[in-house]
Motif scaffolding. Structure first.
Motif, PDB file in Angstrom:
ATOM      1  N   HIS A 155       0.849  -1.193   0.000  1.00  0.00           N
ATOM      2  CA  HIS A 155       0.000   0.000   0.000  1.00  0.00           C
ATOM      3  C   HIS A 155       0.892   1.254   0.000  1.00  0.00           C
ATOM      4  O   HIS A 155       1.894   1.303   0.712  1.00  0.00           O
ATOM      5  CB  HIS A 155      -0.894   0.004   1.240  1.00  0.00           C
ATOM      6  CG  HIS A 155      -2.010   0.996   1.148  1.00  0.00           C
ATOM      7  ND1 HIS A 155      -1.820   2.346   1.347  1.00  0.00           N
ATOM      8  CD2 HIS A 155      -3.328   0.847   0.852  1.00  0.00           C
ATOM      9  CE1 HIS A 155      -2.968   2.975   1.185  1.00  0.00           C
ATOM     10  NE2 HIS A 155      -3.896   2.089   0.893  1.00  0.00           N
ATOM     11  N   PRO A 156       0.524   2.272  -0.801  1.00  0.00           N
ATOM     12  CA  PRO A 156       1.364   3.479  -0.856  1.00  0.00           C
ATOM     13  C   PRO A 156       1.583   4.120   0.528  1.00  0.00           C
ATOM     14  O   PRO A 156       2.653   4.683   0.783  1.00  0.00           O
ATOM     15  CB  PRO A 156       0.580   4.418  -1.767  1.00  0.00           C
ATOM     16  CG  PRO A 156      -0.260   3.516  -2.608  1.00  0.00           C
ATOM     17  CD  PRO A 156      -0.594   2.326  -1.755  1.00  0.00           C
ATOM     18  N   TYR A 157       0.593   4.017   1.423  1.00  0.00           N
ATOM     19  CA  TYR A 157       0.799   4.579   2.750  1.00  0.00           C
ATOM     20  C   TYR A 157       1.842   3.777   3.526  1.00  0.00           C
ATOM     21  O   TYR A 157       2.729   4.353   4.160  1.00  0.00           O
ATOM     22  CB  TYR A 157      -0.518   4.610   3.538  1.00  0.00           C
ATOM     23  CG  TYR A 157      -0.317   5.103   4.959  1.00  0.00           C
ATOM     24  CD1 TYR A 157       0.098   6.408   5.197  1.00  0.00           C
ATOM     25  CD2 TYR A 157      -0.492   4.255   6.050  1.00  0.00           C
ATOM     26  CE1 TYR A 157       0.315   6.866   6.494  1.00  0.00           C
ATOM     27  CE2 TYR A 157      -0.277   4.705   7.350  1.00  0.00           C
ATOM     28  CZ  TYR A 157       0.123   6.009   7.560  1.00  0.00           C
ATOM     29  OH  TYR A 157       0.352   6.448   8.834  1.00  0.00           O
ATOM     30  N   THR A 158       1.753   2.452   3.459  1.00  0.00           N
ATOM     31  CA  THR A 158       2.755   1.623   4.129  1.00  0.00           C
ATOM     32  C   THR A 158       4.151   1.911   3.575  1.00  0.00           C
ATOM     33  O   THR A 158       5.125   1.972   4.322  1.00  0.00           O
ATOM     34  CB  THR A 158       2.426   0.130   3.953  1.00  0.00           C
ATOM     35  OG1 THR A 158       1.040  -0.068   4.195  1.00  0.00           O
ATOM     36  CG2 THR A 158       3.217  -0.721   4.922  1.00  0.00           C
ATOM     37  N   LYS A 159       4.217   2.105   2.249  1.00  0.00           N
ATOM     38  CA  LYS A 159       5.514   2.427   1.648  1.00  0.00           C
ATOM     39  C   LYS A 159       6.096   3.704   2.258  1.00  0.00           C
ATOM     40  O   LYS A 159       7.285   3.787   2.554  1.00  0.00           O
ATOM     41  CB  LYS A 159       5.371   2.595   0.134  1.00  0.00           C
ATOM     42  CG  LYS A 159       5.188   1.270  -0.565  1.00  0.00           C
ATOM     43  CD  LYS A 159       5.076   1.459  -2.073  1.00  0.00           C
ATOM     44  CE  LYS A 159       4.855   0.082  -2.698  1.00  0.00           C
ATOM     45  NZ  LYS A 159       4.368   0.163  -4.075  1.00  0.00           N
ATOM     46  N   CYS A 211      -9.941   6.344  -7.416  1.00  0.00           N
ATOM     47  CA  CYS A 211      -9.683   6.386  -5.972  1.00  0.00           C
ATOM     48  C   CYS A 211     -10.643   7.343  -5.271  1.00  0.00           C
ATOM     49  O   CYS A 211     -10.900   7.204  -4.073  1.00  0.00           O
ATOM     50  CB  CYS A 211      -8.243   6.797  -5.693  1.00  0.00           C
ATOM     51  SG  CYS A 211      -7.047   5.714  -6.488  1.00  0.00           S
ATOM     52  N   ALA A 212     -11.146   8.364  -5.996  1.00  0.00           N
ATOM     53  CA  ALA A 212     -12.083   9.304  -5.387  1.00  0.00           C
ATOM     54  C   ALA A 212     -13.497   8.743  -5.394  1.00  0.00           C
ATOM     55  O   ALA A 212     -14.309   9.047  -4.522  1.00  0.00           O
ATOM     56  CB  ALA A 212     -12.044  10.631  -6.133  1.00  0.00           C
ATOM     57  N   ALA A 213     -13.769   7.891  -6.385  1.00  0.00           N
ATOM     58  CA  ALA A 213     -15.138   7.412  -6.583  1.00  0.00           C
ATOM     59  C   ALA A 213     -15.449   6.193  -5.717  1.00  0.00           C
ATOM     60  O   ALA A 213     -16.580   6.018  -5.270  1.00  0.00           O
ATOM     61  CB  ALA A 213     -15.349   7.081  -8.050  1.00  0.00           C
ATOM     62  N   GLU A 214     -14.455   5.384  -5.452  1.00  0.00           N
ATOM     63  CA  GLU A 214     -14.728   4.066  -4.897  1.00  0.00           C
ATOM     64  C   GLU A 214     -13.755   3.759  -3.757  1.00  0.00           C
ATOM     65  O   GLU A 214     -12.541   3.869  -3.928  1.00  0.00           O
ATOM     66  CB  GLU A 214     -14.543   3.051  -6.029  1.00  0.00           C
ATOM     67  CG  GLU A 214     -15.047   1.679  -5.746  1.00  0.00           C
ATOM     68  CD  GLU A 214     -14.648   0.745  -6.896  1.00  0.00           C
ATOM     69  OE1 GLU A 214     -14.341  -0.408  -6.619  1.00  0.00           O
ATOM     70  OE2 GLU A 214     -14.616   1.210  -8.061  1.00  0.00           O
ATOM     71  N   THR A 215     -14.291   3.377  -2.600  1.00  0.00           N
ATOM     72  CA  THR A 215     -13.425   3.020  -1.476  1.00  0.00           C
ATOM     73  C   THR A 215     -12.822   1.631  -1.724  1.00  0.00           C
ATOM     74  O   THR A 215     -13.570   0.680  -1.944  1.00  0.00           O
ATOM     75  CB  THR A 215     -14.245   2.981  -0.179  1.00  0.00           C
ATOM     76  OG1 THR A 215     -14.895   4.233  -0.020  1.00  0.00           O
ATOM     77  CG2 THR A 215     -13.352   2.742   1.025  1.00  0.00           C
ATOM     78  N   PRO A 216     -11.500   1.531  -1.729  1.00  0.00           N
ATOM     79  CA  PRO A 216     -10.903   0.213  -1.983  1.00  0.00           C
ATOM     80  C   PRO A 216     -11.153  -0.738  -0.808  1.00  0.00           C
ATOM     81  O   PRO A 216     -11.032  -0.345   0.354  1.00  0.00           O
ATOM     82  CB  PRO A 216      -9.414   0.512  -2.146  1.00  0.00           C
ATOM     83  CG  PRO A 216      -9.202   1.801  -1.428  1.00  0.00           C
ATOM     84  CD  PRO A 216     -10.491   2.567  -1.493  1.00  0.00           C
ATOM     85  N   CYS A 256      -6.093  -1.274  -1.857  1.00  0.00           N
ATOM     86  CA  CYS A 256      -5.642  -0.278  -2.835  1.00  0.00           C
ATOM     87  C   CYS A 256      -6.091  -0.708  -4.219  1.00  0.00           C
ATOM     88  O   CYS A 256      -5.954  -1.874  -4.575  1.00  0.00           O
ATOM     89  CB  CYS A 256      -4.113  -0.153  -2.778  1.00  0.00           C
ATOM     90  SG  CYS A 256      -3.473   1.045  -3.949  1.00  0.00           S
ATOM     91  N   HIS A 257      -6.613   0.238  -5.001  1.00  0.00           N
ATOM     92  CA  HIS A 257      -7.057  -0.087  -6.347  1.00  0.00           C
ATOM     93  C   HIS A 257      -5.904  -0.475  -7.262  1.00  0.00           C
ATOM     94  O   HIS A 257      -6.090  -1.117  -8.280  1.00  0.00           O
ATOM     95  CB  HIS A 257      -7.793   1.113  -6.967  1.00  0.00           C
ATOM     96  CG  HIS A 257      -9.110   1.394  -6.302  1.00  0.00           C
ATOM     97  ND1 HIS A 257     -10.024   0.407  -6.038  1.00  0.00           N
ATOM     98  CD2 HIS A 257      -9.648   2.546  -5.830  1.00  0.00           C
ATOM     99  CE1 HIS A 257     -11.079   0.942  -5.434  1.00  0.00           C
ATOM    100  NE2 HIS A 257     -10.866   2.236  -5.289  1.00  0.00           N
ATOM    101  N   LEU A 258      -4.690  -0.029  -6.925  1.00  0.00           N
ATOM    102  CA  LEU A 258      -3.527  -0.330  -7.754  1.00  0.00           C
ATOM    103  C   LEU A 258      -3.090  -1.774  -7.609  1.00  0.00           C
ATOM    104  O   LEU A 258      -2.417  -2.312  -8.471  1.00  0.00           O
ATOM    105  CB  LEU A 258      -2.348   0.548  -7.319  1.00  0.00           C
ATOM    106  CG  LEU A 258      -2.276   1.966  -7.849  1.00  0.00           C
ATOM    107  CD1 LEU A 258      -1.109   2.666  -7.185  1.00  0.00           C
ATOM    108  CD2 LEU A 258      -2.095   1.944  -9.352  1.00  0.00           C
ATOM    109  N   ASP A 259      -3.443  -2.386  -6.486  1.00  0.00           N
ATOM    110  CA  ASP A 259      -2.856  -3.688  -6.184  1.00  0.00           C
ATOM    111  C   ASP A 259      -3.476  -4.804  -7.027  1.00  0.00           C
ATOM    112  O   ASP A 259      -4.655  -4.821  -7.260  1.00  0.00           O
ATOM    113  CB  ASP A 259      -3.018  -4.006  -4.708  1.00  0.00           C
ATOM    114  CG  ASP A 259      -1.919  -4.924  -4.252  1.00  0.00           C
ATOM    115  OD1 ASP A 259      -0.853  -4.397  -3.898  1.00  0.00           O
ATOM    116  OD2 ASP A 259      -2.102  -6.146  -4.268  1.00  0.00           O
TER     117      ASP A 259
END
Lengths: 324, 335
Positions: free
Chosen positions: A252-256, A303-308, A321-324
């Motif tokens: 996750h980008p936050y964990t990074k 990311c703004a429209a949908e909570t991952p 995360c939507h990227l994952d």
């Protein structure tokens, strides 16, 4: 292994003081301290919950000990819903689940002797008085305060920080619990003493077969305690994985960002620039969709429209995360 | 050298006698460098910087030694003259350098007009510059301290200290109470200040990883004395004093492969007791009878340590890596 504690979509809102405008509009703003948290703590496991101040980790610990009630969702302990615990069953739960406080200097009543501090849970739990002395002695032995009887009539201010933290642990262990929640158990201690308390936490967990949840802001520290780590951001779990995965291969980008921000005591390890912007937003008005998106270097319209959702990937890893 | 601290002694009078909080500490700060003053609680690091700044608690007094700033020995009068203008201080809690009843901007202007010779207009212009320097939005000048987060307060406290363009900044645990990402942001602010303003700094901290990240040199204190000093890279990678070796073993490291932290048994001595010889002896696995006599700082070049067995430092360092070296039976007396 079977789960000892199960959390399902746990929500905790705290109402905040309303402004005149909000009262006029009939609005009821709330801080969403926990916003849908789901995970299991396996029997005998040690799980760390890490995140920055305000992420909800301390609230989570309080709910798991039934020191506060969730606004929504359910928590079970040993298969039984915690919401329904009353009377004798609640008293039994209180014997089995214990809290180790953050600050040993605050955790003990300054007017109680060390003996009184440790015997108190036995009195509160109506344990037969004849057993008190033995139980207290064995709790002190567990925390390696060997010559403890010399210290029974001392007061907290006469002990060092490391000794106090051992007394706080003896107090938590005296009832023979199954489940321990430790909130920043060593953050107030000096480095040279801290290592001894960490070793002790590991040892009592192994010898007593305890299940433990450690709440901490310090990722470097939980590595020495827990095989598994949950990372929280603004009331949600954003990543859940074996601790070494979190540290070596955060997804996750936050964990990074969290991993990149931790300083290391080795000047030859160069640290990458922080892959994050700005500050934690106001918990009353988190961004729509993914609450991390306004600080995320990879944010996209979705990311703004949908909570991952927190989804399982490989190697026991869950990421929201939507990227994952 | 912008700052030389020479055999500094600071005594506190307490109900139970005199506490020798700083007991003959010497170190220097080269111009434009960041020096980390590191040690555990009660080692005298905060007392030392408060003494340099001339803001000791009422029961504290300088009992010996001297502080030399830019070649000039400091006494009470010169300290008062230099304070804030040439030497500035960011205290341990940022909130204590901010007044809750005035906006942060008003306080900055106040500092510059009262302590410096800025006009109100030039002070306002400079406030905007200062906020920019520490990474705060100038709109926040109109806010009160309670409207700031912990990290923003710390930035504001740094801006306040820099108001009169000091050449030496003393910062006491500037990132300790902050979250790790905010910590990193503040450390990056301090580094950019060093580079852009050629500021010299003394950073007081208990955290050797903060030292590793930010500092050029490090001074390790134990029980009121300096036990080791030198370039950060040398001291942390090849410590020469057993206390520094122990501290390195006890410190969590996110990237190390070792999953064992090794405590140093025992606790620091009571500074109210008369002490002689190396203060670390009761906790040192390498202590010998000769250690009962004070050891002077020795070593080649910049990297120096106060250990009687300094000539064997390489051997001791290898032994110190083995956790068994540090093992003692822990008891109430030891823990």
């Amino acid at each position: 292994m079977a789960a000892l504690v199960e959390l399902r979509d746990v929500v905790k809102h705290f109402p905040v003081t309303r402004s005149l405008g909000e009262i006029a509009r009939g609005a009821h703003p709330a801080v969403r301290a926990l916003d849908g948290v789901t995970f299991d703590v396996g029997d005998g496991d040690a799980v760390a919950v890490v995140g920055e101040s305000g992420c909800g980790k301390t609230t989570l610990g309080r709910l798991m000990l039934k020191l506060a009630e969730p606004t929504g969702g359910a928590i079970t302990f040993g298969g039984a819903p915690m919401a329904g615990l009353t009377g004798e069953r609640l008293r039994d739960f209180r014997r089995q689940a214990q809290l180790v406080f953050q600050n040993p200097f605050d955790a003990l009543n300054p007017r109680f002797t060390i003996y009184r501090a440790v015997v108190e849970p036995l009195i509160n739990a109506d344990i037969d008085k004849a057993e008190h002395a033995d139980r207290v002695a064995s709790a002190f032995r567990r925390v390696h305060l060997a010559d403890f009887d010399r210290y029974f009539d001392r007061y907290p201010h006469q002990l060092s920080g490391g000794q106090l933290q051992r007394v706080v642990m003896a107090r938590a262990l005296v009832l023979g619990p199954r489940f321990l929640v430790a909130d920043e158990p060593v953050s107030m201690l000096d480095v040279s003493v801290r290592a001894g308390i960490l070793a002790l936490l590991r040892e009592v967990r192994e010898t007593m077969g305890l299940t433990a949840v450690y709440i901490s802001h310090d990722l470097a520290l939980v590595r020495y305690l827990c095989e598994r780590t949950l990372v929280m951001y603004l009331g949600r779990v954003v990543e859940d994985a074996p601790t070494e995965e979190i540290v070596r291969r955060p997804r996750h980008p936050y964990t990074k960002a969290l991993v990149a921000a931790v300083p290391v005591p080795d000047p030859d390890q160069s640290r990458a620039p922080l892959p994050i912007k700005g500050n934690v937003p106001d918990a009353r008005e988190p961004p729509s969709g993914c609450s991390f998106r306004d600080r995320c270097p990879y944010a996209m319209p979705r990311c703004a429209a949908e909570t991952p959702m927190l989804r399982s990937t490989t190697g026991g890893h869950r990421v929201a995360c939507h990227l994952d | 050298m912008i700052l030389e601290v020479d055999k500094l002694r600071i005594h506190y009078s307490t109900r139970d006698g005199v506490a020798r909080a700083v007991d003959g500490a010497s170190f220097t700060v080269p111009e434009g460098r960041i020096v980390g003053l590191v040690g555990e609680s009660g080692c005298g690091k905060t007392t030392a910087v408060r003494a340099i700044m001339g803001v000791l608690a009422e029961n504290g007094r300088q009992a010996g030694g001297r502080v030399v700033f830019k070649g000039q020995a400091m006494d009470e009068a010169t300290t008062r003259k230099l304070r804030w203008r040439d030497i500035a201080y960011v205290p341990q809690s940022a909130m204590s350098s901010l007044d809750p009843v005035y906006t942060v901007g008003a306080q900055l202007v106040e500092v510059m007009t009262k302590r410096g010779n800025h006009s109100r207009a030039s002070a306002r212009a400079r406030s905007v510059e200062l906020f920019d320097l520490v990474g705060l939005n100038e709109r926040r000048l109109a806010d009160y301290p309670h409207q700031f987060s912990g990290g923003m307060r710390q930035r504001a406290a740094i801006a306040m200290a820099l108001a009169l363009e000091p050449s030496l900044l003393l910062a006491d645990e500037p990132v300790t109470a902050l979250d790790v990402i905010v910590q990193r942001q503040i450390l990056d602010v301090l580094r950019s200040l060093q580079q852009r303003l050629h500021l010299s700094m003394v950073l007081v901290t208990h955290d050797i990883s903060v030292v590793a990240y930010l500092c050029d040199e490090v001074v390790v204190m134990y029980a009121g004395q300096v036990v080791e000093s030198g370039p950060v890279r040398d001291v942390l990678a090849r410590p020469r004093h057993p206390y520094t070796m122990g501290l390195r073993n006890a410190f969590p490291d996110l990237l190390s492969d070792a999953l064992e932290l090794v405590p140093i048994a025992g606790s620091p001595p009571d500074l109210r007791e008369p002490l002689s010889g190396c203060r670390f002896v009761p906790r040192c696995p390498f202590a010998q009878p000769a250690c009962g006599i004070d050891a002077a700082m020795s070593g080649n070049g910049d990297h120096r340590s106060a250990c009687r067995r300094d000539s064997e430092a390489d051997t001791l360092r290898t032994a110190a890596l083995d956790p068994r070296t540090w093992q003692r039976s822990s008891s109430f007396a030891m823990s």
